[in-house]
Design a protein around this motif. Structure first.
Motif, PDB file in Angstrom:
ATOM      1  N   ARG A 103      12.376   8.662  15.789  1.00 52.30           N
ATOM      2  CA  ARG A 103      13.661   9.320  15.546  1.00 52.30           C
ATOM      3  C   ARG A 103      14.447   9.510  16.841  1.00 52.30           C
ATOM      4  O   ARG A 103      15.671   9.693  16.815  1.00 52.30           O
ATOM      5  N   PHE A 104      13.770   9.463  17.986  1.00 52.90           N
ATOM      6  CA  PHE A 104      14.431   9.722  19.269  1.00 52.90           C
ATOM      7  C   PHE A 104      15.186   8.508  19.826  1.00 52.90           C
ATOM      8  O   PHE A 104      15.938   8.639  20.785  1.00 52.90           O
ATOM      9  N   ILE A 105      14.960   7.316  19.245  1.00 52.22           N
ATOM     10  CA  ILE A 105      15.509   6.113  19.886  1.00 52.22           C
ATOM     11  C   ILE A 105      16.961   5.844  19.514  1.00 52.22           C
ATOM     12  O   ILE A 105      17.601   4.992  20.128  1.00 52.22           O
ATOM     13  N   GLN A 106      17.502   6.554  18.503  1.00 56.10           N
ATOM     14  CA  GLN A 106      18.822   6.174  17.995  1.00 56.10           C
ATOM     15  C   GLN A 106      19.937   6.348  19.031  1.00 56.10           C
ATOM     16  O   GLN A 106      20.970   5.672  18.948  1.00 56.10           O
ATOM     17  N   TYR A 107      19.751   7.233  20.015  1.00 52.92           N
ATOM     18  CA  TYR A 107      20.777   7.408  21.049  1.00 52.92           C
ATOM     19  C   TYR A 107      20.372   6.786  22.389  1.00 52.92           C
ATOM     20  O   TYR A 107      21.013   7.034  23.408  1.00 52.92           O
ATOM     21  N   MET A 108      19.305   5.997  22.395  1.00 56.91           N
ATOM     22  CA  MET A 108      18.897   5.323  23.633  1.00 56.91           C
ATOM     23  C   MET A 108      19.771   4.103  23.894  1.00 56.91           C
ATOM     24  O   MET A 108      20.246   3.451  22.965  1.00 56.91           O
ATOM     25  N   ASP A 109      19.953   3.789  25.173  1.00 49.34           N
ATOM     26  CA  ASP A 109      20.719   2.602  25.560  1.00 49.34           C
ATOM     27  C   ASP A 109      19.909   1.342  25.281  1.00 49.34           C
ATOM     28  O   ASP A 109      18.725   1.407  24.922  1.00 49.34           O
ATOM     29  N   ASP A 110      20.539   0.184  25.494  1.00 47.47           N
ATOM     30  CA  ASP A 110      19.841  -1.090  25.369  1.00 47.47           C
ATOM     31  C   ASP A 110      18.628  -1.108  26.295  1.00 47.47           C
ATOM     32  O   ASP A 110      18.675  -0.565  27.407  1.00 47.47           O
ATOM     33  N   PRO A 111      17.530  -1.748  25.857  1.00 53.07           N
ATOM     34  CA  PRO A 111      16.297  -1.706  26.658  1.00 53.07           C
ATOM     35  C   PRO A 111      16.368  -2.432  27.992  1.00 53.07           C
ATOM     36  O   PRO A 111      15.528  -2.225  28.852  1.00 53.07           O
ATOM     37  N   LYS A 112      17.374  -3.274  28.194  1.00 52.18           N
ATOM     38  CA  LYS A 112      17.540  -3.980  29.460  1.00 52.18           C
ATOM     39  C   LYS A 112      18.898  -3.659  30.066  1.00 52.18           C
ATOM     40  O   LYS A 112      19.909  -3.634  29.369  1.00 52.18           O
TER      41      LYS A 112
END
Length: 485
Positions: free
Chosen positions: A419-428
């Motif tokens: 649930r925490f990943i929805q506001y994360m930036d692109d992984p690279k």
């Protein structure tokens, strides 16, 4: 005494594994654990977006007996070892086929297989981590496995020739197949590790020989074997997983989950309703005396009184419940064993807390190894506090199993971070590198750190541990243990 560790379970989940020991055989053992999750504010996880209902959806709790503290050698050697006890119980159940003896024997078979599998994993990991390995070390390790297998399979052969029903015989065969599966998987890990480290070819040949021997044995016994060309790999993995769950179920405990303080809450709501009713009734009596029955003023006063009654009831209920929440946990879990005996109680509570309300040691441990030396106020993190109160009742503890060395309760908490990943930036993310007058664009992993600090209150004192979960939008990359002072 407390033993704890955190491991990656899957792409988005971690497992917090905590074992609580029974301190005394007479009195209750009590523990309190506080788990703090420090989340970057950019993840938009706060009291508004992440209420308790979502947290408990992301948390799964498993409770089990702690695996007895043996070594592989002690399974078949030493006074009162598990294999000797298993042989004795096999003779007893063959002589007297009562339901009680059958149940005890089947549980002991599963307990032996689960204990063997756990110890095999531990000793394999220990060998992999050792810097120097001799051929004799490998021969000794494989020799212990072969000895245990031969003695266990001798018991299985006796049971196979007995007059037991197939449903009872199958327990022994399931245990045998599960142990063989675990040997195959663990030895494959050992082989890969030794091969990468270029450890002696003779050791590798011995390992491969035992793996091949087990695969042939499974095919011979009509177990699901990779050597069988007709076996679907999907079916093979599915059965292995089902066998693992079946065998290890002997250690797992039952949970009866209830809302904590439910009776008190209902009592408070009833009192609030009573107070509101007293008010509305008093208003009705007063204006009846002043204006009499069947008058318009009395009718208006009656309606207003009932309107205020509903508001008073709602406000007082909300006030009482909010005040009482500080005295109760969210949930109360009654822990029972296979005999339906109560062996413990666990209470759990979730809340967001501010940094200033944390103890000085928790603050100090959070600021250790900071990438940038900044003040407390500049951390800009949201902090989740997950609190557990654990009580263990020693009188009934472990009385459903035939091993007196079971002295600990293991709490396995699985936390899902998806649930925490929805506001994360692109992984690279790109960055610039200048080399020999040329400008290069390089890509780096964009990661987020979720810091976990655990605080344990035990009868022996307070203990702390800290871990750093490093993840990005694609999932968890690794977990780092932070050494505390």
């Amino acid at each position: 005494m407390i033993k704890s560790k955190i491991e990656i379970h899957d792409k988005f989940s971690v497992i917090i594994d905590v074992t609580y020991d029974t301190i005394s055989k007479r009195k209750k053992s009590r523990y309190t654990t506080l788990t703090y999750l420090f989340l970057p504010d950019s993840l938009n996880v706060n009291g508004k977006t992440y209420p308790a209902t979502k947290f408990y959806n992301d948390v799964r709790l498993f409770l089990k007996y702690d695996t007895p503290n043996y070594t592989l050698s002690e399974l078949s050697h030493g006074e009162g070892n598990l294999l000797t006890n298993l042989t004795k119980n096999a003779k007893i159940v063959l002589k007297t086929k009562s339901d009680q003896n059958l149940s005890r024997f089947k549980n002991q078979v599963k307990m032996f297989a689960a204990t063997f599998s756990s110890l095999l994993r531990e000793e394999t990991d220990s060998l992999i981590k050792r810097k120097e390995i001799s051929n004799n070390d490998v021969i000794d390790f494989l020799g212990k496995i072969k000895l245990i297998l031969s003695e266990f399979r001798a018991i299985a052969s006796v049971i196979k020739e007995s007059s037991f029903k197939d449903i009872h015989k199958n327990v022994v065969f399931y245990a045998d197949e599960h142990m063989s599966n675990v040997i195959e998987l663990e030895l494959m890990q050992l082989f890969n590790s030794f091969k990468n480290r270029k450890i002696g070819a003779n050791s590798l040949e011995l390992i491969v020989a035992l793996i091949e021997s087990e695969q042939k044995y499974k095919k011979q016994k009509n177990y699901v074997s990779p050597k069988d060309k007709n076996v679907n790999p999907e079916d093979l993995l599915y059965k292995r997983n089902r066998l693992k769950k079946y065998i290890e179920s002997v250690f797992f405990l039952y949970q009866d989950i209830r809302k904590d303080g439910a009776a008190f809450e209902q009592t408070v709501l009833a009192l609030a309703a009573g107070l509101a009713m007293v008010f509305s009734t008093a208003v009705a009596f007063y204006y009846q005396q002043v204006y009499g029955n069947f008058t318009m003023p009395f009718f208006i006063a009656l309606v207003v009184g009932y309107m205020l009654k509903d508001r008073i009831k709602g406000s007082v209920s909300q006030l009482f419940v909010s005040k009482s929440n500080s005295f109760f946990y969210d949930y109360k879990i009654k822990v029972t064993n296979a005999l339906n005996n109560k062996i413990g109680v666990i209470k759990e509570k979730f809340s967001f807390v501010s940094l200033k309300n944390l103890g000085p040691k928790v603050k100090k441990h959070r600021q250790k190894d900071m990438v940038i030396g900044i003040s407390e106020r500049s951390l800009n993190e949201q902090i989740i506090e997950y609190k557990k109160k654990v009580t263990i009742y020693p009188k009934k503890f472990g009385n459903d199993l035939s091993d007196e060395n079971i002295l600990g309760l293991t709490d396995i908490t699985r936390l899902n971070f998806h649930r925490f990943i929805q506001y994360m930036d692109d992984p690279k993310k790109d960055y610039i590198l200048v080399k020999k007058g040329e400008v290069y664009m390089k890509a780096a992993n964009k990661v987020y750190n979720i810091n976990i600090i655990q605080k344990y209150y035990t009868e022996e004192g307070i203990e702390f541990s800290r871990y750093r979960v490093i993840m990005n939008r694609n999932g968890i990359k690794r977990i780092e243990k932070v050494v505390l002072d």
